[in-house]
Write a protein that holds these residues in place. Structure first.
Motif, PDB file in Angstrom:
ATOM      1  N   ALA A  44       0.833  -1.205   0.000  1.00  0.00           N
ATOM      2  CA  ALA A  44       0.000   0.000   0.000  1.00  0.00           C
ATOM      3  C   ALA A  44       0.864   1.250   0.000  1.00  0.00           C
ATOM      4  O   ALA A  44       0.549   2.242  -0.668  1.00  0.00           O
ATOM      5  CB  ALA A  44      -0.932  -0.015   1.214  1.00  0.00           C
ATOM      6  N   ARG A  45       1.976   1.217   0.726  1.00  0.00           N
ATOM      7  CA  ARG A  45       2.867   2.386   0.777  1.00  0.00           C
ATOM      8  C   ARG A  45       3.511   2.637  -0.579  1.00  0.00           C
ATOM      9  O   ARG A  45       3.614   3.781  -1.034  1.00  0.00           O
ATOM     10  CB  ARG A  45       3.951   2.170   1.840  1.00  0.00           C
ATOM     11  CG  ARG A  45       3.435   2.135   3.274  1.00  0.00           C
ATOM     12  CD  ARG A  45       4.578   1.944   4.242  1.00  0.00           C
ATOM     13  NE  ARG A  45       5.343   0.731   3.953  1.00  0.00           N
ATOM     14  CZ  ARG A  45       6.519   0.429   4.495  1.00  0.00           C
ATOM     15  NH1 ARG A  45       7.092   1.266   5.350  1.00  0.00           N
ATOM     16  NH2 ARG A  45       7.132  -0.688   4.194  1.00  0.00           N
ATOM     17  N   GLY A  61       0.082   8.099  -6.087  1.00  0.00           N
ATOM     18  CA  GLY A  61      -0.525   9.197  -5.345  1.00  0.00           C
ATOM     19  C   GLY A  61      -1.801   8.838  -4.641  1.00  0.00           C
ATOM     20  O   GLY A  61      -2.432   9.698  -4.017  1.00  0.00           O
ATOM     21  N   THR A  62      -2.201   7.574  -4.715  1.00  0.00           N
ATOM     22  CA  THR A  62      -3.475   7.222  -4.073  1.00  0.00           C
ATOM     23  C   THR A  62      -3.586   5.726  -3.816  1.00  0.00           C
ATOM     24  O   THR A  62      -3.004   4.898  -4.527  1.00  0.00           O
ATOM     25  CB  THR A  62      -4.673   7.658  -4.934  1.00  0.00           C
ATOM     26  OG1 THR A  62      -5.882   7.391  -4.232  1.00  0.00           O
ATOM     27  CG2 THR A  62      -4.702   6.916  -6.261  1.00  0.00           C
ATOM     28  N   ASN A  63      -4.346   5.394  -2.777  1.00  0.00           N
ATOM     29  CA  ASN A  63      -4.817   4.027  -2.530  1.00  0.00           C
ATOM     30  C   ASN A  63      -6.335   3.994  -2.555  1.00  0.00           C
ATOM     31  O   ASN A  63      -6.951   2.976  -2.250  1.00  0.00           O
ATOM     32  CB  ASN A  63      -4.318   3.522  -1.170  1.00  0.00           C
ATOM     33  CG  ASN A  63      -2.856   3.095  -1.225  1.00  0.00           C
ATOM     34  OD1 ASN A  63      -2.459   2.419  -2.162  1.00  0.00           O
ATOM     35  ND2 ASN A  63      -2.073   3.491  -0.232  1.00  0.00           N
ATOM     36  N   GLN A  87      -0.048  13.863  -0.244  1.00  0.00           N
ATOM     37  CA  GLN A  87       0.159  13.367   1.104  1.00  0.00           C
ATOM     38  C   GLN A  87       1.649  13.508   1.477  1.00  0.00           C
ATOM     39  O   GLN A  87       2.501  13.689   0.619  1.00  0.00           O
ATOM     40  CB  GLN A  87      -0.256  11.885   1.207  1.00  0.00           C
ATOM     41  CG  GLN A  87      -1.665  11.586   0.722  1.00  0.00           C
ATOM     42  CD  GLN A  87      -1.714  11.214  -0.754  1.00  0.00           C
ATOM     43  OE1 GLN A  87      -0.868  11.645  -1.537  1.00  0.00           O
ATOM     44  NE2 GLN A  87      -2.714  10.421  -1.125  1.00  0.00           N
ATOM     45  N   VAL A  88       1.912  13.404   2.750  1.00  0.00           N
ATOM     46  CA  VAL A  88       3.300  13.460   3.220  1.00  0.00           C
ATOM     47  C   VAL A  88       3.718  12.055   3.628  1.00  0.00           C
ATOM     48  O   VAL A  88       3.038  11.381   4.411  1.00  0.00           O
ATOM     49  CB  VAL A  88       3.457  14.434   4.403  1.00  0.00           C
ATOM     50  CG1 VAL A  88       4.880  14.365   4.961  1.00  0.00           C
ATOM     51  CG2 VAL A  88       3.134  15.852   3.966  1.00  0.00           C
ATOM     52  N   TYR A  89       4.827  11.600   3.070  1.00  0.00           N
ATOM     53  CA  TYR A  89       5.346  10.277   3.391  1.00  0.00           C
ATOM     54  C   TYR A  89       6.788  10.430   3.883  1.00  0.00           C
ATOM     55  O   TYR A  89       7.660  10.922   3.143  1.00  0.00           O
ATOM     56  CB  TYR A  89       5.296   9.355   2.166  1.00  0.00           C
ATOM     57  CG  TYR A  89       5.847   7.978   2.430  1.00  0.00           C
ATOM     58  CD1 TYR A  89       5.061   7.006   3.045  1.00  0.00           C
ATOM     59  CD2 TYR A  89       7.159   7.661   2.078  1.00  0.00           C
ATOM     60  CE1 TYR A  89       5.570   5.738   3.304  1.00  0.00           C
ATOM     61  CE2 TYR A  89       7.674   6.394   2.329  1.00  0.00           C
ATOM     62  CZ  TYR A  89       6.877   5.440   2.947  1.00  0.00           C
ATOM     63  OH  TYR A  89       7.385   4.188   3.206  1.00  0.00           O
ATOM     64  N   LYS A 102       6.668  15.333   0.629  1.00  0.00           N
ATOM     65  CA  LYS A 102       5.342  15.462   0.021  1.00  0.00           C
ATOM     66  C   LYS A 102       5.288  14.657  -1.269  1.00  0.00           C
ATOM     67  O   LYS A 102       6.144  14.803  -2.145  1.00  0.00           O
ATOM     68  CB  LYS A 102       5.028  16.927  -0.258  1.00  0.00           C
ATOM     69  CG  LYS A 102       3.591  17.161  -0.707  1.00  0.00           C
ATOM     70  CD  LYS A 102       3.311  18.652  -0.852  1.00  0.00           C
ATOM     71  CE  LYS A 102       1.867  18.903  -1.278  1.00  0.00           C
ATOM     72  NZ  LYS A 102       1.577  20.351  -1.408  1.00  0.00           N
ATOM     73  N   ILE A 103       4.293  13.801  -1.370  1.00  0.00           N
ATOM     74  CA  ILE A 103       4.116  12.997  -2.585  1.00  0.00           C
ATOM     75  C   ILE A 103       3.666  13.916  -3.718  1.00  0.00           C
ATOM     76  O   ILE A 103       2.748  14.720  -3.539  1.00  0.00           O
ATOM     77  CB  ILE A 103       3.079  11.883  -2.352  1.00  0.00           C
ATOM     78  CG1 ILE A 103       3.587  10.930  -1.271  1.00  0.00           C
ATOM     79  CG2 ILE A 103       2.797  11.120  -3.645  1.00  0.00           C
ATOM     80  CD1 ILE A 103       2.578   9.867  -0.867  1.00  0.00           C
ATOM     81  N   PRO A 104       4.310  13.841  -4.878  1.00  0.00           N
ATOM     82  CA  PRO A 104       3.948  14.725  -5.998  1.00  0.00           C
ATOM     83  C   PRO A 104       2.508  14.505  -6.454  1.00  0.00           C
ATOM     84  O   PRO A 104       1.905  13.459  -6.181  1.00  0.00           O
ATOM     85  CB  PRO A 104       4.919  14.326  -7.103  1.00  0.00           C
ATOM     86  CG  PRO A 104       5.994  13.544  -6.441  1.00  0.00           C
ATOM     87  CD  PRO A 104       5.377  12.909  -5.232  1.00  0.00           C
ATOM     88  N   VAL A 105       1.976  15.469  -7.145  1.00  0.00           N
ATOM     89  CA  VAL A 105       0.649  15.316  -7.757  1.00  0.00           C
ATOM     90  C   VAL A 105       0.699  14.110  -8.710  1.00  0.00           C
ATOM     91  O   VAL A 105       1.572  14.022  -9.570  1.00  0.00           O
ATOM     92  CB  VAL A 105       0.256  16.584  -8.543  1.00  0.00           C
ATOM     93  CG1 VAL A 105      -1.048  16.351  -9.304  1.00  0.00           C
ATOM     94  CG2 VAL A 105       0.130  17.776  -7.601  1.00  0.00           C
TER      95      VAL A 105
END
Length: 322
Positions: free
Chosen positions: A149-150, A157-159, A173-175, A179-182
């Motif tokens: 999932a990670r 950018g999504t689950n 989101q922040v991982y 920050k995860i790109p668009v």
């Protein structure tokens, strides 16, 4: 039947006339979705005057006028490779040793026009029938790797099943403090290559429309209809009754894993009757004339498309050079 391209990625530039046997498919410019040929989609087309027709057995070595506004297989491969590289680099920043899946192998004609007008070589048709070797089998894509999932979150950018992976609605989101790109790393790679427009990296809609519409409209041109009638009479003399080459190619009897004896005979007759009546010469000439007419009407939009293709290829080359 609509002509189409069969490759490892969805590209609609190369046209194959093997109806019901082959399939279509883009990597291309970021023209806006409103960039369509002038006038309504189904508006009447003024048939171009054709002053001279070359004698052609095949059009494989003839480029169509719209070609500069569509990506070649090689160009698409370069963009795909660059996107994979950028995606992997992005994933590495987040600590994931990710490897982009290789595109599924698929049949490709030698040139975009090799089979645009169907089979043209009697000897090859007598062996292969209407479908070139390798074109009857739809490649089975490799089983996608099972991602955590990670990993999926950073990659796309999504689950969330309600959000399109890699889209502009994903990401942010922040991982682990980053920050995860668009669109995730896929979205970042597409954006870097200017491949995140409405076509998602595919050929521009306008270019595709011109490429497909000219083929469809050419069949209604008086010269093409006349040469089809000659071809049909030639086929009847050989024991096959079809109104035009597309009807012969698309016969449901040929939807088999291998070419039957009857299909081989029909395909050979098709190629021989084309050669005897210069079907390819007439068809290609009208097809090209219709494209030139459409290109002239849409010259400004197509200039932007060509510039965008060049920009994207330059960006890809820079990535691959690193």
């Amino acid at each position: 039947m609509i002509p189409f391209r069969a490759t490892g990625h969805p590209k609609a530039a190369v046209v194959l006339v093997t109806a019901a046997v082959l399939m279509t498919g883009g990597c291309s410019s970021s023209s806006p979705p409103s960039s369509r040929p002038s006038g309504p989609k189904n508006a009447a087309v003024v048939m171009p005057e054709v002053s001279s027709v070359p004698r052609l057995i095949t059009a494989a070595d003839r480029a169509l006028p719209v070609a500069p506004y569509l990506l070649s297989d090689q160009q698409s491969d370069e963009l795909t490779a660059a996107q994979a590289t950028l995606t992997e680099q992005c994933m590495a920043r987040f600590g994931f040793p990710y490897k982009s899946p290789a595109p599924a192998p698929a049949f490709r004609p030698r040139t975009p026009t090799e089979f645009r007008y169907g089979v043209t070589d009697p000897a090859r048709a007598a062996v292969d029938g209407f479908a070139p070797p390798g074109s009857r089998t739809v490649p089975t894509p490799a089983e996608p790797p099972s991602l955590s999932a990670r990993t999926t979150l950073v990659l796309t950018g999504t689950n969330d099943p309600h959000v399109k992976p890699g889209s502009k609605a994903a990401g942010g989101q922040v991982y682990h403090g980053r920050k995860i790109p668009v669109g995730g790393c896929v979205g970042e790679a597409r954006a870097r290559l200017r491949s995140d427009g409405p076509e998602a990296g595919g050929d521009a809609e306008l270019s595709n429309d011109i490429n497909i519409d000219s083929f469809e409209t050419s069949r209604k041109h008086p010269l093409v209809k006349a040469v089809f009638a000659k071809w049909s009479r030639c086929m009847r003399a050989r024991g096959f009754s079809y109104p035009d080459p597309l009807a012969a190619t698309g016969d449901s009897a040929w939807r088999t894993s291998t070419a039957s004896t009857k299909e081989k005979a029909a395909a050979r007759a098709d190629a021989e009757c084309k050669k005897q009546n210069n079907v390819v010469g007439v068809w290609y000439t009208v097809d090209a004339a219709l494209q030139r007419q459409a290109i002239e009407k849409n010259s400004a939009a197509l200039a932007k498309i060509r510039k965008a293709i060049r920009t994207r290829l330059d960006l890809a080359a820079a990535v691959l050079a690193e």
